[in-house]
Motif scaffolding. Sequence first.
Motif, mmCIF file in Angstrom:
data_model
loop_
_atom_site.group_PDB
_atom_site.id
_atom_site.type_symbol
_atom_site.label_atom_id
_atom_site.label_comp_id
_atom_site.label_asym_id
_atom_site.label_seq_id
_atom_site.Cartn_x
_atom_site.Cartn_y
_atom_site.Cartn_z
ATOM 1 N N GLU A 91 41.390 57.615 17.514
ATOM 2 C CA GLU A 91 40.753 57.327 16.227
ATOM 3 C C GLU A 91 39.710 58.395 15.946
ATOM 4 O O GLU A 91 38.537 58.099 15.751
ATOM 5 C CB GLU A 91 40.136 55.934 16.258
ATOM 6 C CG GLU A 91 41.172 54.840 16.382
ATOM 7 C CD GLU A 91 40.573 53.459 16.370
ATOM 8 O OE1 GLU A 91 39.364 53.314 16.074
ATOM 9 O OE2 GLU A 91 41.315 52.513 16.654
ATOM 10 N N GLY A 92 40.149 59.647 15.960
ATOM 11 C CA GLY A 92 39.255 60.766 15.692
ATOM 12 C C GLY A 92 38.638 61.329 16.957
ATOM 13 O O GLY A 92 38.704 60.719 18.018
ATOM 14 N N LYS A 114 41.629 63.708 13.555
ATOM 15 C CA LYS A 114 41.633 62.482 12.760
ATOM 16 C C LYS A 114 42.436 61.414 13.501
ATOM 17 O O LYS A 114 42.952 61.662 14.588
ATOM 18 C CB LYS A 114 42.208 62.735 11.367
ATOM 19 C CG LYS A 114 43.655 63.153 11.365
ATOM 20 C CD LYS A 114 44.139 63.376 9.954
ATOM 21 C CE LYS A 114 45.636 63.692 9.962
ATOM 22 N NZ LYS A 114 46.170 63.835 8.621
ATOM 23 N N ASN A 115 42.553 60.246 12.922
ATOM 24 C CA ASN A 115 43.328 59.153 13.530
ATOM 25 C C ASN A 115 44.781 59.577 13.697
ATOM 26 O O ASN A 115 45.342 60.236 12.830
ATOM 27 C CB ASN A 115 43.281 57.907 12.657
ATOM 28 C CG ASN A 115 41.878 57.350 12.523
ATOM 29 O OD1 ASN A 115 40.963 57.785 13.201
ATOM 30 N ND2 ASN A 115 41.711 56.397 11.646
ATOM 31 N N LYS A 134 47.051 57.138 21.553
ATOM 32 C CA LYS A 134 46.519 56.829 20.225
ATOM 33 C C LYS A 134 45.030 57.129 20.199
ATOM 34 O O LYS A 134 44.299 56.739 21.114
ATOM 35 C CB LYS A 134 46.768 55.371 19.869
ATOM 36 C CG LYS A 134 46.357 55.042 18.473
ATOM 37 C CD LYS A 134 46.717 53.641 18.090
ATOM 38 C CE LYS A 134 46.280 53.429 16.645
ATOM 39 N NZ LYS A 134 46.623 52.126 16.151
ATOM 40 N N SER A 165 36.039 59.778 26.933
ATOM 41 C CA SER A 165 35.391 58.920 25.942
ATOM 42 C C SER A 165 33.931 58.776 26.372
ATOM 43 O O SER A 165 33.504 59.366 27.365
ATOM 44 C CB SER A 165 36.068 57.555 25.884
ATOM 45 O OG SER A 165 35.782 56.805 27.040
#
Length: 76
Positions: A61-62, A43-44, A59, A7
Amino acid sequence: MKIKIISFHKILYEENINSIIAPGFYGSFQILKNHAPFISILKNGFLKLESENIKKEIKIEGGILQVKENWIIVIL
């Protein structure tokens, strides 16, 4: 095959895996060992990682996923 999920601030996950199922922009896809070089917008949804002993869902979110020479890099 090795995977690194990063990230903006840190490395979220870095391990050896056998397969990954990812939510691509046009539908889910799976990557196995010796996959051809590949880049996709994500994508999500969930990244589903599988190794010999572990099944893990992350999980997202793109993002962007790149495969090259048994290395997978996911940028979220």
